[in-house]
Design an enzyme around this catalytic site. Structure first.
Site, PDB file in Angstrom:
ATOM      1  CE  LYS A 183      -8.026   2.598   1.218  1.00  0.00           C
ATOM      2  NZ  LYS A 183      -7.865   3.932   1.765  1.00  0.00           N
TER       3      LYS A 183
HETATM    4  C1  LIG Z   1      -9.307   4.109  -4.498  1.00  0.00           C
HETATM    5  C2  LIG Z   1      -8.003   4.451  -3.846  1.00  0.00           C
HETATM    6  N1  LIG Z   1      -6.860   4.295  -4.522  1.00  0.00           N
HETATM    7  C3  LIG Z   1      -5.671   4.579  -3.982  1.00  0.00           C
HETATM    8  C4  LIG Z   1      -5.575   5.061  -2.686  1.00  0.00           C
HETATM    9  C5  LIG Z   1      -4.244   5.453  -2.163  1.00  0.00           C
HETATM   10  O1  LIG Z   1      -3.823   4.701  -1.093  1.00  0.00           O
HETATM   11  P1  LIG Z   1      -2.749   5.285  -0.055  1.00  0.00           P
HETATM   12  O2  LIG Z   1      -3.489   6.141   0.917  1.00  0.00           O
HETATM   13  O3  LIG Z   1      -2.194   4.061   0.573  1.00  0.00           O
HETATM   14  O4  LIG Z   1      -1.736   6.032  -0.843  1.00  0.00           O
HETATM   15  C6  LIG Z   1      -6.724   5.252  -1.936  1.00  0.00           C
HETATM   16  C7  LIG Z   1      -6.664   5.771  -0.557  1.00  0.00           C
HETATM   17  O5  LIG Z   1      -7.636   5.993   0.098  1.00  0.00           O
HETATM   18  C8  LIG Z   1      -7.987   4.941  -2.533  1.00  0.00           C
HETATM   19  O6  LIG Z   1      -9.127   5.125  -1.884  1.00  0.00           O
END
Ligand SMILES: Cc1ncc(COP(=O)(O)O)c(C=O)c1O
Length: 386
Positions: free
Chosen positions: A187
């Site tokens: 990210k």
């Molecule tokens: C749109 C979206 N929501 C939620 C997440 C979840 O994040 P995490 O990987 O920190 O759990 C991601 C991860 O890529 C995502 O792309």
């Protein structure tokens, strides 16, 4: 994308600071040993301030952030939550973990949630809408705000890709009742793993803070082991080292987003006149994070040929077309809850989204981009499209 590109001395100094203050890695307590060093607390305060919201709560991941948001809003069995067909599986996983029913809506030309289709899918059981700012481009928040107000629904923004972006001058994540963020390693800003939930009101924040910490209300009049509680919860607490990294990354966020926008602009200028390239729709007054550059080509076959050519030129794509099945709900037959909510047929549930996504190509944007990349991308795409 580039949080990990920018990790360096600033993050190291913040982590060192934790060890210089007794090495207390837990966010709560040990007050006598840590000489005032509370990184998670500081990170939450700095994050809330940067977004202009009253409260923020750090959690263990972006997926946990969605789960905590739904828990704090009291959404559970019997409730329906509408999100979009183009997102990462995590958004729908968060709804399923809450034991609510996930319903996906079509996307529009912005590749974000179609407000018209959300309205079609609202039932008396619908309690919330989760809009996702996919790949850093704002969803239609003014229209969603109106729709949610009209139907008394909570608007949640999954801002995993939108950290540092805004619409009409207002930060992404701060429009809805709750905004969720991911700081995973891919990210725009990263803490390795981690996430944040931001709130427009104190009461929802307090429920979330307790819920993500086994129900602990952190009552200042009693020690933690005698703490008060009003309901059950779970453990999604962030720890001090993640927040230390997050503090340094947050300070870099504006310059990271500015560099991404500049680099994406350079690539777009180089490729936009190639015949057959169709721009992604963007709302006026969008301040995109420019996490990626997405465009459409004639069909799925051409999209795959673009990727092949980019790879052959030592370049890459990001998510589309190669990770289509991880990001398009029409392929998620492994989720029985989602299949059931769409009448047992996911494959034909989102024809408009499929028509757009199957011919989409997404280019990764980095901060430390070599100056010749735009020309190389042009050559790779011209080899297929000219
Ligand atoms: C749109 C979206 N929501 C939620 C997440 C979840 O994040 P995490 O990987 O920190 O759990 C991601 C991860 O890529 C995502 O792309």
């Amino acid at each position: 994308m580039p949080g990990f590109e920018m990790i360096g001395d600033e993050e190291l100094r913040e982590v060192q600071d934790v060890f210089n203050h007794g090495g207390i890695l837990f966010r709560h307590g040990f007050d006598g040993l840590r000489s005032g060093c509370y990184k998670v607390r500081d990170f939450e305060e700095a994050f809330a301030k940067s977004l202009g919201v009253p409260k923020a709560l750090a959690v263990t991941s972006g997926t946990a952030a969605i789960r905590v948001a739904l828990g704090a809003l009291g959404i559970g069995p019997g409730d329906e939550v509408i999100t979009q067909s183009f997102t990462f599986v995590a958004t729908v996983e968060g709804i399923i973990e809450s034991r609510a029913t996930p319903v996906c809506a079509e996307i529009d030309a912005t590749l974000n949630i179609s407000v018209t289709d959300v309205e079609r899918r609202i039932t008396p059981r619908t309690k919330a809408v989760i809009a996702v700012h996919m790949l850093g481009t704002p969803a239609n928040l003014p229209a969603l705000t109106d729709l949610c107000r009209k139907h008394n629904l909570a608007l949640i923004e999954d801002t995993a890709w939108g950290c540092g972006g805004s619409l009409d001058g207002r930060a992404l994540g701060s429009w809805g009742a709750v905004g969720t963020f991911s700081f995973d390693f891919a990210k725009t800003m990263t803490t390795g793993e981690g996430g944040m939930v931001v709130f427009s009101d104190e009461a929802t924040y307090r429920r979330a803070a307790a819920w993500h910490d086994h129900g602990h209300e952190n009552n200042p009049t009693v020690p933690r082991w005698e703490d008060t509680r009003s309901g059950s919860g779970f453990n999604y607490r962030m720890m001090e080292l993640q927040a230390a990294v997050g503090l340094a990354q947050l300070r870099k966020l504006p310059s990271v987003v500015a560099a991404q926008r500049e680099n994406r602009h350079a690539i777009w200028q180089s490729i936009c006149r190639i015949p057959g390239i169709e721009a992604r729709g963007v709302l006026p007054n969008s301040f995109e994070t420019a996490d990626a550059l997405v465009f459409m080509v004639r069909d799925a076959k051409v999209a795959r040929e673009c990727r092949k050519s980019l790879l052959a030129h030592g370049l890459a794509t990001k998510i589309l077309p190669e990770a289509y099945t991880w990001h398009f709900a029409g392929t998620w037959s492994h989720m029985p809850e989602l299949v059931a909510a769409h009448g047992g047929d996911l494959e034909h549930a989102f024809p408009e989204s499929h028509a757009l996504l199957s011919r989409a190509v997404s280019l990764p944007i980095t901060v430390k981009m070599a100056s010749e990349v735009p020309e190389r991308m042009k050559a790779a795409l011209q080899a297929v499209l000219d």
